[in-house]
Design a protein around this motif. Structure first.
Motif, PDB file in Angstrom:
ATOM      1  N   UNK A  93       3.637  10.686  -6.578  1.00  0.00           N
ATOM      2  CA  UNK A  93       4.448  11.214  -7.684  1.00  0.00           C
ATOM      3  C   UNK A  93       3.585  11.728  -8.833  1.00  0.00           C
ATOM      4  N   UNK A  94       2.346  11.212  -8.912  1.00  0.00           N
ATOM      5  CA  UNK A  94       1.479  11.587 -10.033  1.00  0.00           C
ATOM      6  C   UNK A  94       1.099  13.071  -9.976  1.00  0.00           C
ATOM      7  N   UNK A  95       0.946  13.608  -8.740  1.00  0.00           N
ATOM      8  CA  UNK A  95       0.454  14.991  -8.604  1.00  0.00           C
ATOM      9  C   UNK A  95       1.436  16.005  -9.209  1.00  0.00           C
ATOM     10  N   UNK A  96       2.733  15.985  -8.770  1.00  0.00           N
ATOM     11  CA  UNK A  96       3.647  16.947  -9.420  1.00  0.00           C
ATOM     12  C   UNK A  96       3.807  16.683 -10.915  1.00  0.00           C
ATOM     13  N   UNK A  97       3.725  15.399 -11.312  1.00  0.00           N
ATOM     14  CA  UNK A  97       3.845  15.094 -12.750  1.00  0.00           C
ATOM     15  C   UNK A  97       2.707  15.764 -13.499  1.00  0.00           C
ATOM     16  N   UNK A  98       1.492  15.668 -12.960  1.00  0.00           N
ATOM     17  CA  UNK A  98       0.312  16.254 -13.599  1.00  0.00           C
ATOM     18  C   UNK A  98       0.478  17.762 -13.761  1.00  0.00           C
ATOM     19  N   UNK A  99       0.884  18.421 -12.656  1.00  0.00           N
ATOM     20  CA  UNK A  99       1.028  19.883 -12.744  1.00  0.00           C
ATOM     21  C   UNK A  99       2.178  20.266 -13.670  1.00  0.00           C
ATOM     22  N   UNK A 100       3.221  19.453 -13.647  1.00  0.00           N
ATOM     23  CA  UNK A 100       4.345  19.694 -14.567  1.00  0.00           C
ATOM     24  C   UNK A 100       3.873  19.667 -16.007  1.00  0.00           C
ATOM     25  N   UNK A 130       0.830  -1.212   0.000  1.00  0.00           N
ATOM     26  CA  UNK A 130       0.000   0.000   0.000  1.00  0.00           C
ATOM     27  C   UNK A 130       0.858   1.252   0.000  1.00  0.00           C
ATOM     28  N   UNK A 131       1.979   1.197   0.790  1.00  0.00           N
ATOM     29  CA  UNK A 131       2.843   2.379   0.834  1.00  0.00           C
ATOM     30  C   UNK A 131       3.522   2.570  -0.525  1.00  0.00           C
ATOM     31  N   UNK A 132       3.801   1.458  -1.205  1.00  0.00           N
ATOM     32  CA  UNK A 132       4.382   1.544  -2.554  1.00  0.00           C
ATOM     33  C   UNK A 132       3.422   2.260  -3.509  1.00  0.00           C
ATOM     34  N   UNK A 133       2.138   1.848  -3.437  1.00  0.00           N
ATOM     35  CA  UNK A 133       1.123   2.481  -4.300  1.00  0.00           C
ATOM     36  C   UNK A 133       0.983   3.958  -3.934  1.00  0.00           C
ATOM     37  N   UNK A 134       0.990   4.257  -2.603  1.00  0.00           N
ATOM     38  CA  UNK A 134       0.841   5.645  -2.155  1.00  0.00           C
ATOM     39  C   UNK A 134       2.005   6.491  -2.668  1.00  0.00           C
ATOM     40  N   UNK A 135       3.239   5.922  -2.627  1.00  0.00           N
ATOM     41  CA  UNK A 135       4.410   6.669  -3.120  1.00  0.00           C
ATOM     42  C   UNK A 135       4.249   6.972  -4.606  1.00  0.00           C
ATOM     43  N   UNK A 159      -0.613   8.086 -20.582  1.00  0.00           N
ATOM     44  CA  UNK A 159       0.724   7.468 -20.479  1.00  0.00           C
ATOM     45  C   UNK A 159       1.105   7.308 -19.011  1.00  0.00           C
ATOM     46  N   UNK A 160       0.806   8.344 -18.213  1.00  0.00           N
ATOM     47  CA  UNK A 160       1.115   8.266 -16.776  1.00  0.00           C
ATOM     48  C   UNK A 160       0.357   7.092 -16.164  1.00  0.00           C
ATOM     49  N   UNK A 161      -0.914   6.971 -16.537  1.00  0.00           N
ATOM     50  CA  UNK A 161      -1.750   5.905 -15.990  1.00  0.00           C
ATOM     51  C   UNK A 161      -1.208   4.527 -16.371  1.00  0.00           C
ATOM     52  N   UNK A 162      -0.852   4.378 -17.641  1.00  0.00           N
ATOM     53  CA  UNK A 162      -0.324   3.084 -18.095  1.00  0.00           C
ATOM     54  C   UNK A 162       0.956   2.760 -17.346  1.00  0.00           C
ATOM     55  N   UNK A 163       1.831   3.762 -17.212  1.00  0.00           N
ATOM     56  CA  UNK A 163       3.086   3.507 -16.509  1.00  0.00           C
ATOM     57  C   UNK A 163       2.855   3.232 -15.028  1.00  0.00           C
TER      58      UNK A 163
END
Lengths: 336, 536
Positions: free
Chosen positions: A11-18, A2-7, A314-318
């Motif tokens: 990471x998705x949030x800054x990637x999205x804003x980036x 679960x912590x792996x998924x949370x990590x 792409x983010x979702x697939x990765x």
């Protein structure tokens, strides 16, 4: 886990804003604004230009435009195309199935052929076949898509008349879009011969789009197989007297598939990038062609949100590949 | 592949085509491989020729029209008209019995009348009109033609009679009314859409009176039309017209050869010989209303000296340029701002010869015997007026070097190039212009008038009082012969003053299969397929 998924989710949030910041900035860095491009060589009265920019909301400072954009996204509003006045979301939904259909066909072609070629090349290491596969895959990887597409059209479509030149289905058929997937819609239409015709139209674009992934998958499968075939457990399996097929496919390929699957995930991005050119060559009405034309017209909402939607995909697939990889390989998910 | 497998594979691949039923009779169906997607179907919001082909040339009609393949005006929705003696008032008598299209999304309850004409223009002219603000893009064509500054008012004189009152005489006004932005819409349809809150539908599902009825647009793939059996001029021969959107010219050519389409628009000049050699195909060509030129910024010294500008004209080897850019027979050399096929041209006018000695002499007389430095501006991607900008700029650079002028090439993206050129930042800039309405004024006023020099569209920044007075006077005269005489005098000034290096008038090409009859190219560059038929 679960912590792996949370990590990974974190990471998705800054990637999205980036991505939002990059797409917003990049399209505005291209010289020329939508009104200038729209008018071409014709005269643009400065007052008319200013009025049009105001109507389009492009007269505000950049930071205000960006905040408006983020606010719009927060409301789930992707805006309207400056050219067509259609909502970006509805245009995306209209065109995306065509790209997905093409990408899936290309992936199927690249995956099936790449796996077989890679496995056989690994088993026959150093043979003529091995050298042939490696040589051809290197050539395939280096092939300019545009040239390759035109070459196939001239040979198979014009020369031999085996495949159609371009499009998704013969214009004899007037297929109403239901799902947007031509193979499905042609079946639903009930028109005789429509499905086979749609299938024929898919062959060349799928081959062209799948060529680079095919080369990557074949080479990756070969090297992964070579590594696995040297493992002790494979020697043990052979020593136990298992059939060669069982050794190769159950003990060898299954373990070799882990890195190959990662490559599959990465190829989704490559396929979407390659679709831009393939769709142009084959007049395939997908999102690649849509984005190219929108960049040319400085259609800011389409470019920003179209790229954002693709990036999210792409983010979702990765992300899914990361999770699957973590599930399959405990060493990954325990890394800090 | 083994020989045994080959026939099987061929059978499998070709089987589908054999199985495909003939949904429509091939003879009544025309597939055109077009070059781009229409931006929308509300033509007054757009300027692209592709959009006009899919709307103004199919669904919509105007009060007057252009005769096929020519710039001559013919009656269309107006069967006749009168112009007042002072040239300020135009009264149009509308054709009676003109029916709007009956479609799945609109059933007209009445025929065309004056209300439709008023709606179509007031929407663009009157800021208080309920539809005016609904166009976020504005009305770029009407705005570029300064129509609001020209029309004083439009009066409804009866059910089938309207009068346009102008603020000042404008001879090209009738020709302007034949252009796409003057298309006549159904006011009844617009009213229904507004009442239902579906105004955006006007851009998606158009309704007009034209010879073809819009059926469906599959985005970026195809646009489908059917023949209008109720058209006032009789039903077209075509049952179906389909635009197969094929942006890549090479693929358009292959589709034509394979028989996927019967007409391929805009083949590349380099492909013309191959297409002509194919016995199944025909190539149509026409001197179009295009001009390619190099604008010389007359505000930048030493280019403000007429001798220097003449020297530039003398130094450039135009013939070599045309051969390299357009191929054999792809364009004719330009000596004036508009092609010799247009009325008002002076056949006695000859271009500057390629004469390096005289160019050097003129430079020396201007005090620049050792040459000087300047910048050549061009764009990265080619277009109809400038197929290969890089090569063109290099050829000019080499020719200028021969008379001692050291030129630097600067490449700007198109939007940026236009913007900076309008600001007058360039020395020399490669540009082009496409005529819209077959009137010489359409070339001269937007590109060479003093007003255009002020606004920046006149890239030469050239303002010559006598030239300006001549073209202004010609714009107001109703008599074509009188106007032509004034234009000939203006052209002589243009030649002597050399604000441009006029380059070429590129030809327009279309390739078609031999069974296609009745298709003619328009000098305005539009494509109308309503009179086309297929005869095996």
């Amino acid at each position: 886990m679960l912590s792996f998924i949370a990590r990974r989710l974190g990471l998705l949030i800054p990637t999205f804003f980036g991505v939002t910041l990059l797409t917003f900035a990049l399209i505005r860095m291209i010289p020329g604004d939508p009104v200038e491009v729209m008018m071409g060589e014709r005269r643009v009265d400065p007052i008319m230009h200013a009025e049009a920019m105001e109507r389009l909301g492009l007269n505000k400072p950049l930071y205000a435009q960006y905040l408006d954009y983020i606010g719009q996204l927060a409301r789930g509003d992707l805006g309207e195309s400056l050219r067509t006045r259609e909502s970006v979301w509805s245009e995306f939904l209209t065109l995306f199935p065509a790209t997905v259909e093409l990408a899936l066909a290309a992936l199927l072609f690249a995956g099936s052929l790449g796996l077989i070629a890679g496995v056989v090349a690994a088993l026959k290491r150093g043979s003529l076949f091995d050298h042939g596969v490696m040589g051809i895959s290197l050539a395939g990887y280096s092939m300019p898509i545009f040239w390759w597409g035109l070459l196939l059209i001239m040979f198979f479509s014009v020369g031999l008349g085996w495949t159609p030149v371009s499009g998704r289905i013969d214009l004899l058929y007037d297929i109403e879009p239901v799902t947007g997937f031509m193979l499905i819609d042609s079946l639903l239409s009930g028109e005789e011969g429509a499905f086979l015709d749609a299938l024929r139209h898919l062959i060349l674009p799928a081959i062209v789009l799948g060529t680079i992934p095919l080369a990557v998958i074949a080479r990756m499968t070969r090297s992964a197989m070579l590594e696995v075939l040297r493992e002790d457990y494979v020697r043990t399996a052979r020593a136990k007297g298992l059939s060669p097929a069982r050794v190769v496919f159950v003990h060898g390929l299954r373990n070799a598939l882990i890195p190959v699957l990662t490559v599959f995930g990465l190829q989704v991005g490559a396929l979407l990038a390659g679709a831009v050119l393939t769709e142009t060559i084959f007049s395939w009405p997908g999102i690649g062609k849509w984005l190219i034309e929108s960049i040319g017209a400085r259609d800011y909402p389409v470019v920003q949100n179209g790229i954002l939607l693709i990036a999210c995909l792409v983010i979702l697939v990765n992300f899914v590949v990361d999770i699957l990889y973590g599930l399959a390989n405990p060493r990954i998910r325990h890394q800090k | 592949m083994s020989n045994a497998l080959r026939p099987f594979l061929r059978l499998l691949l070709c089987g589908a085509l054999a199985a495909a039923s003939q949904v429509y009779a091939a003879g009544a169906r025309l597939v055109v491989c077009s070059e781009a997607s229409p931006e929308g179907f509300d033509i007054v919001q757009y300027t692209a020729a592709t959009t006009a082909d899919a709307t103004a040339e199919t669904v919509f009609e105007r009060l007057v029209g252009f005769a096929p393949g020519s710039t001559a005006l013919i009656p269309a929705l107006a069967e006749r008209w009168q112009v007042s003696a002072d040239g300020l008032s135009y009264t149009f008598h509308l054709r009676q019995g003109v029916k709007f299209h009956r479609t799945a999304w609109f059933t007209p309850s009445r025929e065309l009348n004056a209300d439709d004409v008023l709606w179509s223009f007031q929407r663009q002219l009157d800021p208080q009109h309920p539809w005016h603000q609904l166009s976020v893009r504005g009305f770029p064509y009407a705005e570029a033609m300064a129509i609001a500054q020209l029309i004083e008012r439009i009066d409804k004189l009866g059910e089938h009679r309207v009068r346009f009152v102008l603020k000042h005489p404008e001879a090209p006004f009738l020709a302007n009314l034949a252009m796409g932005f003057a298309s006549i819409y159904s006011a009844e349809y617009a009213g229904q859409l507004l009442a239902q809150g579906k105004s955006e539908q006007l851009n998606r599902l158009p309704v007009g009176t034209g010879p073809l009825v819009f059926e469906r647009y599959a985005k970026d793939a195809q646009v489908r039309f059917r023949g209008n059996p109720e058209h006032w001029a009789g039903a077209p021969a075509l049952e179906r017209l389909i635009f197969a959107i094929t942006p890549e010219p090479n693929v358009r050519q292959q589709r034509l050869k394979a028989g996927d389409c019967q007409i391929a628009l805009y083949p590349r000049p380099v492909d013309i010989p191959t297409l002509k050699a194919d016995p199944a195909l025909r190539v149509l060509e026409l001197d179009s209303l295009l001009v390619a030129y190099i604008g010389i910024n007359t505000r930048h010294p030493p280019l403000d000296d007429v001798r220097v500008r003449q020297a530039l004209n003398l130094a450039f080897d135009k013939s070599a340029y045309i051969r390299a850019q357009y191929g054999p027979g792809g364009a004719s050399p330009a000596v004036a701002p508009y092609p010799p096929t247009l009325w008002g041209h002076d056949p006695a006018l000859s271009g500057w010869p390629h004469d390096l000695a005289r160019a050097r002499q003129l430079l020396a007389e201007a005090g620049h015997a050792d040459g000087f430095e300047l910048a050549i501006w061009t764009r990265p991607g080619g277009g109809p007026t400038n197929p290969n900008p890089g090569i063109g700029a290099q050829m000019l650079q080499a020719d200028l070097a021969a008379i001692g002028i050291r030129a630097e090439i600067r490449v700007f993206e198109w939007g940026e190039l236009i913007k900076r050129a309008k600001n007058g930042e360039h020395d020399l800039v490669f540009m082009g212009w496409a005529g819209d309405n077959g009137d010489p004024d359409n070339f001269l006023t937007p590109n060479l008038s003093c007003a255009a020099a002020q606004s920046g569209e006149n890239q030469a920044g050239w303002c010559h009082a006598e030239f300006d007075a001549l073209i202004a006077r010609a714009r107001q005269l109703p008599d074509q012969a009188q106007r032509a005489a004034l234009y000939r005098r203006a052209l002589a000034i243009f030649h002597e003053q050399a604000p441009w290096i006029p380059l070429a008038h590129p030809k327009q090409f279309s390739a078609l299969r031999r069974d296609v009859q009745g298709f003619v190219l328009s000098p305005m560059g539009s494509n109308n397929f309503s009179r086309v038929r297929r005869e095996p």
